[in-house]
Write a protein that holds these residues in place. Structure first.
Motif, PDB file in Angstrom:
ATOM      1  N   SER A  14       0.821  -1.205   0.000  1.00  0.00           N
ATOM      2  CA  SER A  14       0.000   0.000   0.000  1.00  0.00           C
ATOM      3  C   SER A  14       0.855   1.255   0.000  1.00  0.00           C
ATOM      4  O   SER A  14       1.959   1.271   0.566  1.00  0.00           O
ATOM      5  N   ASP A  15       0.332   2.319  -0.635  1.00  0.00           N
ATOM      6  CA  ASP A  15       1.009   3.608  -0.558  1.00  0.00           C
ATOM      7  C   ASP A  15       0.514   4.420   0.637  1.00  0.00           C
ATOM      8  O   ASP A  15       0.914   5.549   0.841  1.00  0.00           O
ATOM      9  N   SER A  16      -0.371   3.803   1.442  1.00  0.00           N
ATOM     10  CA  SER A  16      -0.856   4.445   2.659  1.00  0.00           C
ATOM     11  C   SER A  16      -0.627   3.496   3.834  1.00  0.00           C
ATOM     12  O   SER A  16       0.389   2.804   3.868  1.00  0.00           O
ATOM     13  N   THR A  17      -1.566   3.420   4.758  1.00  0.00           N
ATOM     14  CA  THR A  17      -1.351   2.621   5.969  1.00  0.00           C
ATOM     15  C   THR A  17      -1.537   1.125   5.770  1.00  0.00           C
ATOM     16  O   THR A  17      -1.086   0.328   6.580  1.00  0.00           O
ATOM     17  N   GLY A  18      -2.246   0.732   4.723  1.00  0.00           N
ATOM     18  CA  GLY A  18      -2.510  -0.687   4.475  1.00  0.00           C
ATOM     19  C   GLY A  18      -3.754  -1.214   5.160  1.00  0.00           C
ATOM     20  O   GLY A  18      -4.077  -2.404   5.044  1.00  0.00           O
ATOM     21  N   LEU A  44       3.089   2.428   3.076  1.00  0.00           N
ATOM     22  CA  LEU A  44       3.785   3.660   2.685  1.00  0.00           C
ATOM     23  C   LEU A  44       4.804   3.435   1.570  1.00  0.00           C
ATOM     24  O   LEU A  44       5.920   3.964   1.597  1.00  0.00           O
ATOM     25  N   VAL A  45       4.416   2.659   0.572  1.00  0.00           N
ATOM     26  CA  VAL A  45       5.296   2.390  -0.577  1.00  0.00           C
ATOM     27  C   VAL A  45       5.021   3.449  -1.642  1.00  0.00           C
ATOM     28  O   VAL A  45       3.976   3.414  -2.308  1.00  0.00           O
ATOM     29  N   ARG A  46       5.958   4.383  -1.808  1.00  0.00           N
ATOM     30  CA  ARG A  46       5.714   5.514  -2.712  1.00  0.00           C
ATOM     31  C   ARG A  46       6.871   5.809  -3.659  1.00  0.00           C
ATOM     32  O   ARG A  46       6.810   6.758  -4.431  1.00  0.00           O
ATOM     33  N   THR A  47       7.932   5.002  -3.613  1.00  0.00           N
ATOM     34  CA  THR A  47       9.065   5.218  -4.509  1.00  0.00           C
ATOM     35  C   THR A  47       9.486   3.891  -5.147  1.00  0.00           C
ATOM     36  O   THR A  47       9.202   2.807  -4.613  1.00  0.00           O
TER      37      THR A  47
END
Length: 278
Positions: A14-18, A44-47
């Motif tokens: 997830s790019d947020s909390t999941g 928090l996967v954003r890169t």
């Protein structure tokens, strides 16, 4: 592919909390009693660099991959890797966003974690949680008119966890224990704003929970009425008579989860608000 041990790897990216992924995946895995997921939660996967590390882990522990990535380049990279490994990969939000877009005729903002924005709704939930914690177990009974929901019930009917769950939904919830020989706080029957709901369970269920509670606390009680089934049965009967006297709705929590009890209360609250608005 399940193993002989009866487990499988489940990667949640997830790019947020999941939280969304965890909720959806656990609802699905609950339907499969003979296999257990080994969850790998990647929030928090954003890169690309963050994703590369996760792709390496997926290769080492292959399994089902679920994701909520709004960055299309990251999502494409993840799906390409899963295709190369022959692994199932699914966007949880993708189909929902496409449906919304088709109906609304508008693009989404593609903002990661948008549901966690510090907006009025967020602060309403914090306010509700603060109120609920301060009004747990009969505390501060002088301002119960401010509550949205008031739960009453004998000991071990899940009043506190249900209250906290409702507070996380933005519902100010107080709870009051019904104790043999102890009157309710004065003025409860005259409350206008809160929905008052009685929670009860079978005497057998309450006794079981109370016994486990005492064992866990290594507590000794000289008065065994707390876990005497006849005494507990009278407690439950008295609580139901009280609710019937005041026409308060009751919910049997014997075989309900906290979530199911809260859902039933939210339905009652919604119906009451519609009736009051009409």
């Amino acid at each position: 592919m399940t193993t002989a041990a009866g487990y499988f790897h489940l990667h949640l990216i997830s790019d947020s909390t999941g939280e969304t992924l965890i909720t959806v995946s656990r609802a699905a895995t609950a339907q499969y009693a003979k296999v257990m997921p080994l969850e790998h939660v990647h929030p928090l996967v954003r890169t690309s660099k963050q994703l590369e590390r996760i792709l390496g882990e997926i290769e080492q522990t292959p399994g089902i991959v679920l994701y909520t990535l709004l960055d299309e380049s990251l999502a494409a990279k993840l799906e390409a890797k899963c295709r190369a490994l022959g692994l199932p990969c699914l966007s949880i939000l993708g189909p929902v966003l496409h449906l919304f877009q088709a109906y609304l005729g508008a693009e989404s903002t593609h903002k990661a974690g948008a549901q966690h924005t510090l907006n009025a709704e967020y602060f309403r939930r914090i306010d509700a949680l603060n109120y609920t914690m301060m009004h747990d177990d009969g505390q501060l009974a002088d301002d119960l008119e401010d509550a949205d929901v008031l739960l009453v019930g004998v000991s071990r009917t899940s009043k506190t966890p249900t209250s906290i769950y409702l507070a996380n939904r933005g519902i100010k919830t107080a709870n009051i224990p019904l104790v043999p020989g102890m009157p309710l706080p004065e003025g409860i029957a005259r409350l206008k704003h809160p929905l008052i709901v009685g929670l009860f369970a079978t005497p057998e269920r309450i006794v079981q929970i109370r016994q486990n509670r005492l064992l866990g606390l290594k507590a000794h009680r000289d008065d065994d009425k707390y876990i005497d089934q006849r005494a507990v049965a009278e407690e439950v009967s008295a609580s139901r008579r009280l609710c019937a006297k005041h026409n308060w709705p009751v919910i049997d929590v014997s075989r309900r989860s906290i979530e199911e009890t809260a859902a039933a209360i939210l339905t009652l609250l919604s119906e009451r608000r519609r009736h009051m608005a009409s």
